[in-house]
Design a protein around this motif. Structure first.
Motif, PDB file in Angstrom:
ATOM      1  N   ALA A 110       0.821  -1.215   0.000  1.00 13.70           N
ATOM      2  CA  ALA A 110       0.000   0.000   0.000  1.00 13.70           C
ATOM      3  C   ALA A 110       0.857   1.268   0.000  1.00 13.70           C
ATOM      4  O   ALA A 110       0.531   2.255  -0.659  1.00 13.70           O
ATOM      5  N   SER A 111       1.960   1.238   0.740  1.00 10.70           N
ATOM      6  CA  SER A 111       2.828   2.411   0.845  1.00 10.70           C
ATOM      7  C   SER A 111       4.047   2.332  -0.066  1.00 10.70           C
ATOM      8  O   SER A 111       4.892   3.221  -0.046  1.00 10.70           O
ATOM      9  N   SER A 112       4.165   1.256  -0.854  1.00  7.32           N
ATOM     10  CA  SER A 112       5.331   1.040  -1.720  1.00  7.32           C
ATOM     11  C   SER A 112       6.624   1.188  -0.918  1.00  7.32           C
ATOM     12  O   SER A 112       7.535   1.948  -1.275  1.00  7.32           O
ATOM     13  N   SER A 113       6.681   0.432   0.183  1.00  9.87           N
ATOM     14  CA  SER A 113       7.813   0.564   1.096  1.00  9.87           C
ATOM     15  C   SER A 113       8.473  -0.784   1.360  1.00  9.87           C
ATOM     16  O   SER A 113       7.844  -1.841   1.313  1.00  9.87           O
ATOM     17  N   LEU A 114       9.759  -0.722   1.672  1.00  8.17           N
ATOM     18  CA  LEU A 114      10.554  -1.905   2.010  1.00  8.17           C
ATOM     19  C   LEU A 114      11.293  -1.639   3.308  1.00  8.17           C
ATOM     20  O   LEU A 114      11.834  -0.549   3.510  1.00  8.17           O
ATOM     21  N   LEU A 115      11.325  -2.642   4.174  1.00 11.35           N
ATOM     22  CA  LEU A 115      12.097  -2.570   5.410  1.00 11.35           C
ATOM     23  C   LEU A 115      13.286  -3.505   5.253  1.00 11.35           C
ATOM     24  O   LEU A 115      13.112  -4.716   5.055  1.00 11.35           O
ATOM     25  N   LEU A 116      14.496  -2.949   5.331  1.00  6.58           N
ATOM     26  CA  LEU A 116      15.706  -3.663   4.952  1.00  6.58           C
ATOM     27  C   LEU A 116      16.742  -3.706   6.068  1.00  6.58           C
ATOM     28  O   LEU A 116      16.711  -2.901   7.008  1.00  6.58           O
ATOM     29  N   GLU A 117      17.659  -4.614   5.911  1.00  6.19           N
ATOM     30  CA  GLU A 117      18.796  -4.754   6.825  1.00  6.19           C
ATOM     31  C   GLU A 117      19.628  -3.475   6.842  1.00  6.19           C
ATOM     32  O   GLU A 117      19.895  -2.865   5.798  1.00  6.19           O
ATOM     33  N   TYR A 118      20.049  -3.079   8.016  1.00  2.72           N
ATOM     34  CA  TYR A 118      20.897  -1.899   8.199  1.00  2.72           C
ATOM     35  C   TYR A 118      22.359  -2.338   8.160  1.00  2.72           C
ATOM     36  O   TYR A 118      22.792  -3.180   8.948  1.00  2.72           O
ATOM     37  N   LEU A 119      23.128  -1.787   7.237  1.00  5.35           N
ATOM     38  CA  LEU A 119      24.526  -2.192   7.040  1.00  5.35           C
ATOM     39  C   LEU A 119      25.407  -0.941   7.001  1.00  5.35           C
ATOM     40  O   LEU A 119      25.746  -0.430   5.935  1.00  5.35           O
ATOM     41  N   PRO A 120      25.806  -0.427   8.167  1.00  4.65           N
ATOM     42  CA  PRO A 120      26.560   0.824   8.191  1.00  4.65           C
ATOM     43  C   PRO A 120      28.045   0.680   7.879  1.00  4.65           C
ATOM     44  O   PRO A 120      28.712   1.677   7.596  1.00  4.65           O
ATOM     45  N   GLN A 121      28.588  -0.543   7.929  1.00  2.58           N
ATOM     46  CA  GLN A 121      30.027  -0.718   7.773  1.00  2.58           C
ATOM     47  C   GLN A 121      30.429  -0.768   6.293  1.00  2.58           C
ATOM     48  O   GLN A 121      29.960  -1.619   5.543  1.00  2.58           O
ATOM     49  N   ALA A 122      31.273   0.130   5.911  1.00  2.00           N
ATOM     50  CA  ALA A 122      31.752   0.156   4.530  1.00  2.00           C
ATOM     51  C   ALA A 122      32.714  -0.998   4.284  1.00  2.00           C
ATOM     52  O   ALA A 122      33.354  -1.520   5.209  1.00  2.00           O
ATOM     53  N   ALA A 123      32.828  -1.400   3.037  1.00  2.00           N
ATOM     54  CA  ALA A 123      33.824  -2.400   2.663  1.00  2.00           C
ATOM     55  C   ALA A 123      35.225  -1.818   2.867  1.00  2.00           C
ATOM     56  O   ALA A 123      35.443  -0.611   2.750  1.00  2.00           O
ATOM     57  N   ALA A 124      36.170  -2.686   3.185  1.00  2.00           N
ATOM     58  CA  ALA A 124      37.557  -2.257   3.401  1.00  2.00           C
ATOM     59  C   ALA A 124      38.267  -2.178   2.050  1.00  2.00           C
ATOM     60  O   ALA A 124      38.935  -3.125   1.618  1.00  2.00           O
ATOM     61  N   TRP A 125      38.134  -1.046   1.380  1.00  2.00           N
ATOM     62  CA  TRP A 125      38.686  -0.917   0.032  1.00  2.00           C
ATOM     63  C   TRP A 125      40.201  -0.863   0.024  1.00  2.00           C
ATOM     64  O   TRP A 125      40.825  -0.980  -1.040  1.00  2.00           O
ATOM     65  N   SER A 126      40.829  -0.704   1.181  1.00  2.70           N
ATOM     66  CA  SER A 126      42.288  -0.744   1.227  1.00  2.70           C
ATOM     67  C   SER A 126      42.816  -2.158   1.014  1.00  2.70           C
ATOM     68  O   SER A 126      43.997  -2.356   0.700  1.00  2.70           O
ATOM     69  N   SER A 127      41.941  -3.149   1.160  1.00  2.00           N
ATOM     70  CA  SER A 127      42.343  -4.543   0.999  1.00  2.00           C
ATOM     71  C   SER A 127      42.196  -4.971  -0.462  1.00  2.00           C
ATOM     72  O   SER A 127      41.123  -4.802  -1.058  1.00  2.00           O
ATOM     73  N   PRO A 128      43.225  -5.565  -1.064  1.00  2.00           N
ATOM     74  CA  PRO A 128      43.102  -6.076  -2.436  1.00  2.00           C
ATOM     75  C   PRO A 128      42.030  -7.149  -2.565  1.00  2.00           C
ATOM     76  O   PRO A 128      41.483  -7.349  -3.656  1.00  2.00           O
TER      77      PRO A 128
END
Length: 293
Positions: A110-128
């Motif tokens: 009805a509200s066109s809404s999704l409730l999703l997992e919260y993932l605040p941690q960024a990927a460690a792009w310094s790692s190959p």
């Protein structure tokens, strides 16, 4: 010619799937209006979920909020277009057990809404290792339909490469013969049952990490079954560059090729380059940034 700086620039010339201003009722921009709409969506479609709402992003098509509940934060996403909501909901259903994407907790039609997992941690792009991990996540989405249950396979059958090869080309394709070549090569690489999912919204910040260390892709709302994963392969060099890894086109192709073949593809470097060339011709894409050489 300078390499593209962003994924969007990498796709210069690509035939547009939707014209500008296509949405009759875009998402409001006023924060208080959006917060009130989010509260109504929680009350109506996500019973038992309550907490402090914070607006994270407001775009033409959608608005994203954090919901800080007593048991931990979650993400609430509101769509302005019911069709886009239905598409993202379907994408999560298809990918939930077949690729590393955010978990869908509940949805509200009805509200066109999704409730999703919260993932605040960024990927460690310094790692190959993250370079390989992104390619693996992308390839898992592209091949997800090879790992669906029987009911989902039957529902998605009209979108398989075998059916698409003998049907009309999408309206946004500029060269139908070249599009047929793309689909024929996809059928050779995966078989006629693959649904060629693609068109991820790839950005370095859309690769996140769970507490377990697993890397996860955010935002699959743009995934479509009539674009193929080649569109994402074209953007990968720019995404890596934004994340601080200036990989050669040959290295990007190798990383993706290994990830895709590990998940059921039978691409070779030669056949994948041929498919990329045909895709560029079919869609009006101006360049492949060295991936086809």
């Amino acid at each position: 010619m300078a390499a593209p700086a962003t994924a969007a620039e990498a796709l210069t010339g690509l035939a547009r799937i939707r014209p500008a201003g296509w949405l009759a009722t875009p998402m409001p921009t006023d924060e208080q209006t959006l917060l009130a709409r989010a509260r109504r969506a929680l009350d109506a479609d996500h019973p038992g979920v309550a907490g402090t709402l914070r607006l994270v992003a407001a775009r033409y098509t959608a608005a994203v909020f954090t919901v800080h509940t007593p048991t931990g934060p979650q993400i609430l996403k509101l769509h302005a277009d019911p069709g886009a909501f239905a598409g993202e909901s379907l994408a999560y259903d298809l990918l939930a057990d077949a690729a590393s994407v955010a978990r869908l907790h509940s949805e509200g039609e009805a509200s066109s809404s999704l409730l999703l997992e919260y993932l605040p941690q960024a990927a460690a792009w310094s790692s190959p290792e993250t370079v390989t991990a992104l390619a693996e996540c992308v390839a898992a989405v592209h091949t997800a339909s090879l790992r669906l249950d029987v009911a989902a396979v039957e529902a998605m059958a009209p979108f398989g490469t075998g059916r698409q090869l003998h049907g009309p080309a999408p309206y946004w394709i500029t060269d139908t013969a070249a599009w047929g070549e793309v689909l024929a090569m996809y059928q050779d690489a995966y078989g006629p049952g693959l649904v060629p999912l693609g068109h991820l919204d790839l950005k370095p910040e859309h690769l996140r990490r769970r507490d377990t260390g697993e890397l996860v892709l955010l935002d699959v709302e743009t995934v479509r079954p009539d674009v193929t994963g080649l569109i994402d392969l074209v953007t990968l060099p720019a995404v890596y560059r934004q994340a601080g890894h200036d990989l050669s086109p040959a290295r990007v192709l190798d990383v993706y090729l290994e990830a895709a073949c590990a998940r059921g593809a039978s691409w070779t470097a030669v056949s994948l380059k041929e498919a990329l060339r045909a895709f560029a011709t079919a869609t009006g894409l101006r360049g492949l940034h060295g991936l086809d050489t």
